[in-house]
Design a protein around this motif. Structure first.
Motif, PDB file in Angstrom:
ATOM      1  N   GLY A  46       0.839  -1.181   0.000  1.00  0.00           N
ATOM      2  CA  GLY A  46       0.000   0.000   0.000  1.00  0.00           C
ATOM      3  C   GLY A  46       0.883   1.243   0.000  1.00  0.00           C
ATOM      4  N   ALA A  47       0.681   2.118   0.995  1.00  0.00           N
ATOM      5  CA  ALA A  47       1.489   3.328   1.114  1.00  0.00           C
ATOM      6  C   ALA A  47       2.773   3.094   1.898  1.00  0.00           C
ATOM      7  N   LEU A  48       2.929   1.913   2.483  1.00  0.00           N
ATOM      8  CA  LEU A  48       4.113   1.626   3.298  1.00  0.00           C
ATOM      9  C   LEU A  48       5.286   1.185   2.432  1.00  0.00           C
ATOM     10  N   ARG A  49       6.486   1.498   2.903  1.00  0.00           N
ATOM     11  CA  ARG A  49       7.713   1.037   2.246  1.00  0.00           C
ATOM     12  C   ARG A  49       8.483   0.166   3.237  1.00  0.00           C
ATOM     13  N   LEU A  50       8.727  -1.067   2.865  1.00  0.00           N
ATOM     14  CA  LEU A  50       9.396  -2.019   3.746  1.00  0.00           C
ATOM     15  C   LEU A  50      10.813  -2.277   3.259  1.00  0.00           C
ATOM     16  N   THR A  51      11.741  -2.449   4.197  1.00  0.00           N
ATOM     17  CA  THR A  51      13.140  -2.698   3.876  1.00  0.00           C
ATOM     18  C   THR A  51      13.575  -4.032   4.466  1.00  0.00           C
ATOM     19  N   PRO A  52      14.648  -4.625   3.926  1.00  0.00           N
ATOM     20  CA  PRO A  52      15.080  -5.954   4.396  1.00  0.00           C
ATOM     21  C   PRO A  52      15.406  -5.972   5.890  1.00  0.00           C
ATOM     22  N   CYS A  53      15.067  -7.070   6.536  1.00  0.00           N
ATOM     23  CA  CYS A  53      15.324  -7.234   7.971  1.00  0.00           C
ATOM     24  C   CYS A  53      15.451  -8.716   8.285  1.00  0.00           C
ATOM     25  N   GLU A  54      16.000  -9.014   9.457  1.00  0.00           N
ATOM     26  CA  GLU A  54      16.067 -10.385   9.953  1.00  0.00           C
ATOM     27  C   GLU A  54      15.047 -10.523  11.080  1.00  0.00           C
ATOM     28  N   ILE A  55      14.169 -11.508  10.997  1.00  0.00           N
ATOM     29  CA  ILE A  55      13.146 -11.692  12.028  1.00  0.00           C
ATOM     30  C   ILE A  55      13.437 -12.948  12.838  1.00  0.00           C
ATOM     31  N   GLY A  56      12.977 -12.945  14.086  1.00  0.00           N
ATOM     32  CA  GLY A  56      13.169 -14.095  14.962  1.00  0.00           C
ATOM     33  C   GLY A  56      14.394 -13.997  15.845  1.00  0.00           C
ATOM     34  N   LYS A  57      15.049 -12.815  15.896  1.00  0.00           N
ATOM     35  CA  LYS A  57      16.289 -12.678  16.658  1.00  0.00           C
ATOM     36  C   LYS A  57      16.082 -12.923  18.147  1.00  0.00           C
ATOM     37  N   ARG A  58      14.914 -12.532  18.661  1.00  0.00           N
ATOM     38  CA  ARG A  58      14.674 -12.666  20.101  1.00  0.00           C
ATOM     39  C   ARG A  58      14.063 -14.002  20.485  1.00  0.00           C
ATOM     40  N   SER A  59      13.852 -14.878  19.500  1.00  0.00           N
ATOM     41  CA  SER A  59      13.201 -16.160  19.787  1.00  0.00           C
ATOM     42  C   SER A  59      14.200 -17.245  20.167  1.00  0.00           C
ATOM     43  N   GLY A  60      15.488 -17.002  19.917  1.00  0.00           N
ATOM     44  CA  GLY A  60      16.487 -18.028  20.173  1.00  0.00           C
ATOM     45  C   GLY A  60      16.538 -19.077  19.090  1.00  0.00           C
ATOM     46  N   ARG A  61      15.800 -18.869  17.997  1.00  0.00           N
ATOM     47  CA  ARG A  61      15.785 -19.825  16.887  1.00  0.00           C
ATOM     48  C   ARG A  61      16.499 -19.210  15.693  1.00  0.00           C
ATOM     49  N   ASN A  62      16.556 -19.957  14.594  1.00  0.00           N
ATOM     50  CA  ASN A  62      17.157 -19.420  13.379  1.00  0.00           C
ATOM     51  C   ASN A  62      16.337 -18.242  12.875  1.00  0.00           C
ATOM     52  N   THR A  63      17.027 -17.225  12.393  1.00  0.00           N
ATOM     53  CA  THR A  63      16.332 -16.061  11.862  1.00  0.00           C
ATOM     54  C   THR A  63      15.973 -16.279  10.398  1.00  0.00           C
ATOM     55  N   LEU A  64      15.041 -15.464   9.903  1.00  0.00           N
ATOM     56  CA  LEU A  64      14.637 -15.498   8.503  1.00  0.00           C
ATOM     57  C   LEU A  64      14.704 -14.088   7.930  1.00  0.00           C
ATOM     58  N   THR A  65      14.896 -13.997   6.643  1.00  0.00           N
ATOM     59  CA  THR A  65      14.907 -12.699   5.967  1.00  0.00           C
ATOM     60  C   THR A  65      13.483 -12.303   5.606  1.00  0.00           C
ATOM     61  N   ALA A  66      13.136 -11.063   5.893  1.00  0.00           N
ATOM     62  CA  ALA A  66      11.815 -10.536   5.568  1.00  0.00           C
ATOM     63  C   ALA A  66      11.968  -9.063   5.216  1.00  0.00           C
ATOM     64  N   TYR A  67      10.841  -8.372   5.101  1.00  0.00           N
ATOM     65  CA  TYR A  67      10.830  -6.932   4.860  1.00  0.00           C
ATOM     66  C   TYR A  67       9.996  -6.291   5.965  1.00  0.00           C
ATOM     67  N   CYS A  68      10.549  -5.279   6.618  1.00  0.00           N
ATOM     68  CA  CYS A  68       9.915  -4.722   7.819  1.00  0.00           C
ATOM     69  C   CYS A  68       9.712  -3.213   7.723  1.00  0.00           C
ATOM     70  N   THR A  69       8.764  -2.732   8.521  1.00  0.00           N
ATOM     71  CA  THR A  69       8.565  -1.296   8.683  1.00  0.00           C
ATOM     72  C   THR A  69       7.712  -1.062   9.921  1.00  0.00           C
ATOM     73  N   ASP A  70       7.570   0.209  10.303  1.00  0.00           N
ATOM     74  CA  ASP A  70       6.664   0.608  11.377  1.00  0.00           C
ATOM     75  C   ASP A  70       5.423   1.241  10.767  1.00  0.00           C
ATOM     76  N   PHE A  71       4.300   1.063  11.451  1.00  0.00           N
ATOM     77  CA  PHE A  71       3.017   1.570  10.979  1.00  0.00           C
ATOM     78  C   PHE A  71       2.420   2.440  12.073  1.00  0.00           C
ATOM     79  N   ASP A  72       2.200   3.707  11.760  1.00  0.00           N
ATOM     80  CA  ASP A  72       1.713   4.672  12.748  1.00  0.00           C
ATOM     81  C   ASP A  72       0.194   4.610  12.878  1.00  0.00           C
ATOM     82  N   VAL A  73      -0.299   4.466  14.136  1.00  0.00           N
ATOM     83  CA  VAL A  73      -1.744   4.463  14.394  1.00  0.00           C
ATOM     84  C   VAL A  73      -2.038   5.273  15.651  1.00  0.00           C
ATOM     85  N   PRO A  74      -3.236   5.851  15.758  1.00  0.00           N
ATOM     86  CA  PRO A  74      -3.597   6.540  17.009  1.00  0.00           C
ATOM     87  C   PRO A  74      -3.852   5.526  18.117  1.00  0.00           C
TER      88      PRO A  74
END
Length: 206
Positions: A46-74
């Motif tokens: 949509g209007a969001l722009r996502l950039t490459p990131c590694e997910i799962g870092k805090r899980s203690g498991r293997n990480t995966l490559t994804a695309y991440c961003t923050d979404f502003d809401v009230p």
């Protein structure tokens, strides 16, 4: 039941539901949230722009490559001019060169689980879906990296109680006291009135 098994069962249920919805959406609905690749290895949601990131870092498991961003809401949707919070979202790309416009969505349970941190543990359950669909991960408000409702002062005591759930050693009064202390700890931070399922669904509809 161990956490990994609970997460796997949840993922399978969600995957089946998401696939069913995807097959029955109209073509107009499928185009409502276009996902497109952009230059410099970015992704548009949509209007969001996502950039490459590694997910799962805090899980203690293997990480995966994804695309991440923050979404502003009230925080309080009845007063959108008031305080805003950031929600963390991620997209795991489809294996298809031209994926379907509809996406599978993974929301964690718990309550309090982080979809972005826990997805690597259940990613195999989404293998069939990823052949045609992107997978959208959302840390619902109050969880993961979406303005988490953390109570550091009570977490150690709370873990001890939760480890004993189902045994005769847990006293309801102690759990109630733990909740009261957590609410007191959070009182000057988020407004906990606006961290309900209703609020989380409204975020998803955005």
């Amino acid at each position: 039941m161990k956490l990994k098994l609970r997460l796997l069962i949840l993922a399978l249920l969600l995957a089946g539901f998401a696939l069913s919805k995807a097959l029955h959406h109209s073509s107009a609905d499928m185009q409502s949230i276009p996902v497109a690749s952009l230059p410099k290895d970015e992704l548009a949601l949509g209007a969001l722009r996502l950039t490459p990131c590694e997910i799962g870092k805090r899980s203690g498991r293997n990480t995966l490559t994804a695309y991440c961003t923050d979404f502003d809401v009230p925080e309080d949707r009845a007063h959108p001019q008031g305080r805003h919070i950031k929600l963390k979202v991620a997209v795991v790309k489809s294996e298809a060169a031209t994926p379907d416009a509809s996406m599978a969505v993974f929301l964690d349970g718990g309550p309090g689980g982080s979809a972005i941190n826990d997805y690597p543990a259940v990613s195999d359950a989404f293998s069939a879906l990823r052949k045609r669909h992107h997978v959208l991960l959302v840390d619902q408000r109050g969880t993961g990296s979406s303005n988490p409702l953390d109570c550091p002062a009570t977490q150690a005591f709370g873990k001890t109680l939760l480890d004993k759930l189902g045994s005769d050693e847990v006293e309801l009064s102690k759990l109630q006291e733990l909740m009261r202390k957590c609410v007191e700890e959070l009182k000057d931070k988020p407004d906990t009135r606006f961290y309900s399922t209703t609020d989380a669904i409204a975020d998803l509809e955005d």
